[in-house]
Scaffold this motif. Structure first.
Motif, PDB file in Angstrom:
ATOM      1  N   PRO A 298       0.824  -1.209   0.000  1.00  0.00           N
ATOM      2  CA  PRO A 298       0.000   0.000   0.000  1.00  0.00           C
ATOM      3  C   PRO A 298       0.860   1.262   0.000  1.00  0.00           C
ATOM      4  O   PRO A 298       1.823   1.361   0.765  1.00  0.00           O
ATOM      5  N   GLY A 299       0.528   2.179  -0.877  1.00  0.00           N
ATOM      6  CA  GLY A 299       1.210   3.469  -0.891  1.00  0.00           C
ATOM      7  C   GLY A 299       2.652   3.427  -1.350  1.00  0.00           C
ATOM      8  O   GLY A 299       3.394   4.396  -1.170  1.00  0.00           O
ATOM      9  N   SER A 300       3.074   2.330  -1.969  1.00  0.00           N
ATOM     10  CA  SER A 300       4.502   2.183  -2.274  1.00  0.00           C
ATOM     11  C   SER A 300       4.893   2.668  -3.664  1.00  0.00           C
ATOM     12  O   SER A 300       6.078   2.763  -3.968  1.00  0.00           O
ATOM     13  N   VAL A 301       3.920   2.950  -4.524  1.00  0.00           N
ATOM     14  CA  VAL A 301       4.251   3.274  -5.915  1.00  0.00           C
ATOM     15  C   VAL A 301       4.206   4.785  -6.139  1.00  0.00           C
ATOM     16  O   VAL A 301       3.211   5.443  -5.840  1.00  0.00           O
ATOM     17  N   THR A 302       5.285   5.312  -6.662  1.00  0.00           N
ATOM     18  CA  THR A 302       5.382   6.739  -6.934  1.00  0.00           C
ATOM     19  C   THR A 302       4.754   7.063  -8.287  1.00  0.00           C
ATOM     20  O   THR A 302       4.039   8.062  -8.436  1.00  0.00           O
ATOM     21  N   LEU A 303       5.033   6.233  -9.266  1.00  0.00           N
ATOM     22  CA  LEU A 303       4.600   6.481 -10.644  1.00  0.00           C
ATOM     23  C   LEU A 303       4.287   5.141 -11.291  1.00  0.00           C
ATOM     24  O   LEU A 303       5.107   4.225 -11.249  1.00  0.00           O
ATOM     25  N   GLY A 304       3.087   5.038 -11.873  1.00  0.00           N
ATOM     26  CA  GLY A 304       2.704   3.789 -12.532  1.00  0.00           C
ATOM     27  C   GLY A 304       2.607   3.957 -14.038  1.00  0.00           C
ATOM     28  O   GLY A 304       2.289   5.039 -14.543  1.00  0.00           O
ATOM     29  N   TRP A 305       2.889   2.886 -14.737  1.00  0.00           N
ATOM     30  CA  TRP A 305       2.830   2.854 -16.204  1.00  0.00           C
ATOM     31  C   TRP A 305       2.223   1.505 -16.597  1.00  0.00           C
ATOM     32  O   TRP A 305       2.564   0.482 -16.003  1.00  0.00           O
ATOM     33  N   SER A 306       1.313   1.534 -17.543  1.00  0.00           N
ATOM     34  CA  SER A 306       0.747   0.277 -18.016  1.00  0.00           C
ATOM     35  C   SER A 306       0.420   0.423 -19.483  1.00  0.00           C
ATOM     36  O   SER A 306      -0.440   1.227 -19.852  1.00  0.00           O
ATOM     37  N   SER A 307       1.072  -0.335 -20.325  1.00  0.00           N
ATOM     38  CA  SER A 307       0.817  -0.192 -21.759  1.00  0.00           C
ATOM     39  C   SER A 307       0.459  -1.524 -22.383  1.00  0.00           C
ATOM     40  O   SER A 307       1.115  -2.537 -22.134  1.00  0.00           O
ATOM     41  N   TRP A 308      -0.619  -1.522 -23.168  1.00  0.00           N
ATOM     42  CA  TRP A 308      -1.081  -2.721 -23.868  1.00  0.00           C
ATOM     43  C   TRP A 308      -1.323  -3.864 -22.891  1.00  0.00           C
ATOM     44  O   TRP A 308      -1.016  -5.014 -23.209  1.00  0.00           O
ATOM     45  N   ALA A 309      -1.842  -3.612 -21.743  1.00  0.00           N
ATOM     46  CA  ALA A 309      -1.992  -4.677 -20.751  1.00  0.00           C
ATOM     47  C   ALA A 309      -3.419  -4.804 -20.221  1.00  0.00           C
ATOM     48  O   ALA A 309      -3.961  -5.904 -20.166  1.00  0.00           O
ATOM     49  N   VAL A 310      -4.037  -3.672 -19.861  1.00  0.00           N
ATOM     50  CA  VAL A 310      -5.326  -3.776 -19.168  1.00  0.00           C
ATOM     51  C   VAL A 310      -6.468  -4.096 -20.133  1.00  0.00           C
ATOM     52  O   VAL A 310      -7.602  -4.316 -19.726  1.00  0.00           O
TER      53      VAL A 310
END
Lengths: 361, 361
Positions: A136-148
């Motif tokens: 929890p609360g550990s991610v500063t910046l997320g990226w998701s490409s061609w996945a969801v």
């Protein structure tokens, strides 16, 4: 929570790194997202030390398409951090993903952040992202490409197609739409748990155009036609093809925004940006230069093979074992390539680009 | 830093999870280390929030043998933490490791910490541990079992053996001893960078008894004999066997302590515990009960296959491709099993158990 793993893109049986080699359509589609990723990296809240600075790459596959966005994110965050502060990069995908290809890419590719920034640390998480998989609360910046666009599972068979967008079966269409809505909310809720306050999440995913076009028309038709031909020739059983369903969905603008109604917020997220655009079709552009129809067909077939054949192969009966599976891959690729080579046309490749901000609730 | 990856235990070509299924010798050997791991978990310094609490599992392979120690570490740390505080478990191994089997084990095994403690998070790092691979000061508690006996690489060929301990070649023995010393120091320095002040590292690794016995005498003899037979029968070329060298070393007590001379400290570590002991030979015990010599031979051959055949296969010439490789595995396993079945005897299995504390420099 899904109780089945999401079907995998790279199959264990495929040569290591095959997705890396045949995913240029995907990497080119991501280009318009990079300035927004950079913007997000410039503006996300940096957690106070000694908490880690963590970039999450949701749906990393074999890593090649992560190199450019991860390097950009690292390079943009770096000047905002105290000298030598560690940046973790957590690459997630299903357990069945080829993590060996991912780590080999990160270790050896000259464009890898590991090569370019000595205070970066790579990790992998082999778990479905339809649940929280980072603290929890550990991610500063997320990226998701061609996945969801990959659902947690195909909710049912598609009687007349392998891709729900081209099915005329109302029940199947409804079941896929329902699953797509559930999975989208599960994805957002899970990411919200993981993101630090002031963090951001940049998403590129398959989309419907505002006119309702899924795109890839010739490619899907060629692949489905090839499967029907393989039944006609006796290589496949009709039941096998009936069981084949690619569990990907293209979401409409309204689908992507639905959880955020009525007050423009969902699970602590606000929508900073949403754009639906057409990605460049590099295979068509190359054909215009080269006028090589066989190569045109082969490239789209290789794209299909790397991205969806492993999923289709899960519907094969066990008979014939690995040898029949390999033959299935080969024949499907050849037939699809030949069909597409017969009349090359440009493809429509609709994508959604979305930036979400995690605010204080 | 090694410039070659360390040869892998589980080969990509082997069925997923084979190391998990044939590594009971290793898991039984670890039992005496568990009380010391528990003791370490009870006494390590807990980093102040919001820093993460992280357990590192160095050389995790396919995860089955990590279940008991990781669960014990989690269960022991848990009451020392604020309610719901996240515990990261970072499993490391070479890039070529079968991380899919690891994550499948963590996800589905009822003894997995992921099943038993909802505030735990699994990650993997697919990089050689002869360099820092986790952020400085990020590890609360480290565990490494049956891993640091694997050198970063075989420093040279062994003309008369595949296992250096049974070679009479002075130059080869010296080269392996030198590499073992370098790698041990590199391992310790790297872990020291990663460990939090007040952290601890518990290590189980292959050792020489104080009498200089490497152990596994019949098993190594059977395997080397089988290779020689495969040359005699024309299946292998003599050059292939000459290139085969298992890059594992058993360290003597003095080897393990060497970096800590003269003042009992090295890279911020002090030695809290060092014991060399003989692990139970469950294969012999089972034979005493069952009196099934064929099964006795088959079990040791399966142990060999899962732990070292992939490394040996790297010495095969490319000819014959995968089919010859598979035949190599099968024939070597059959010949070794038959040889061992002919005269079952107990094996000596020497292990070192070491606990290191990271102090304030």
């Amino acid at each position: 929570m899904p109780d089945r793993p999401i079907p995998d893109r790279p199959a264990a049986m495929e040569p290591s790194g095959s997705y890396n080699r045949s995913s240029r359509v995907q990497s080119e589609g991501v280009a318009p997202a990079l300035p927004l990723l950079e913007q997000a990296a410039r503006t996300v809240a940096i957690p106070a030390a000694p908490a880690s600075v963590c970039i999450a790459d949701y749906g990393a596959s074999q890593g090649r398409n992560s190199l450019a966005p991860m390097r950009l994110a690292v390079d943009t965050l770096r000047p905002r951090l105290a000298q030598g502060r560690a940046i973790l990069v957590a690459h997630t995908d299903q357990a069945s993903n080829d993590f060996s290809a991912l780590f080999a890419t990160l270790e050896s590719n000259p464009k890898s952040y590991l090569k370019l920034d000595p205070a970066t640390y790579a990790m992998a998480v082999g778990r479905s992202f339809y649940q929280p998989i980072l603290p929890p609360g550990s991610v500063t910046l997320g990226w998701s490409s061609w996945a969801v666009q990959w659902l947690s599972h195909a909710p049912r068979e598609i009687p007349d197609q392998i891709q729900i967008a081209y099915s005329r079966d109302g029940e199947a269409r409804e079941a896929f739409a329902r699953q797509a809505a559930l999975d989208w909310e599960a994805f957002l809720r899970s990411r919200s748990v993981e993101l630090h306050q002031g963090g951001a999440l940049v998403i590129v995913t398959m989309a419907m155009t505002d006119e309702g076009d899924f795109g890839y028309r010739d490619i899907v038709a060629a692949m489905y036609g090839a499967l029907i031909d393989l039944v006609a020739s006796g290589f496949l059983h009709a039941e096998e093809v009936r069981r084949m369903a690619i569990p990907t969905v293209a979401r409409r603008r309204a689908d992507l925004l639905a959880p955020f109604a009525p007050d423009d917020r969902f699970a602590g997220f606000t929508v900073d940006h949403l754009d639906i655009f057409l990605a460049p079709d590099w295979i068509w552009s190359a054909y215009e230069q080269e006028r090589d129809a066989a190569l045109f067909g082969a490239r789209w077939a290789a794209f299909n093979r790397a991205s969806v054949y492993p999923t289709l192969a899960q519907a094969l009966s066990g008979e014939g074992g690995e040898a029949r599976k390999i033959a299935f891959f080969e024949r499907l690729e050849q037939l699809t390539a030949a069909c597409l080579a017969a009349s090359p046309r440009p493809a429509v490749i609709p994508l959604a680009l979305m930036v979400l901000r995690k605010g204080v609730d």
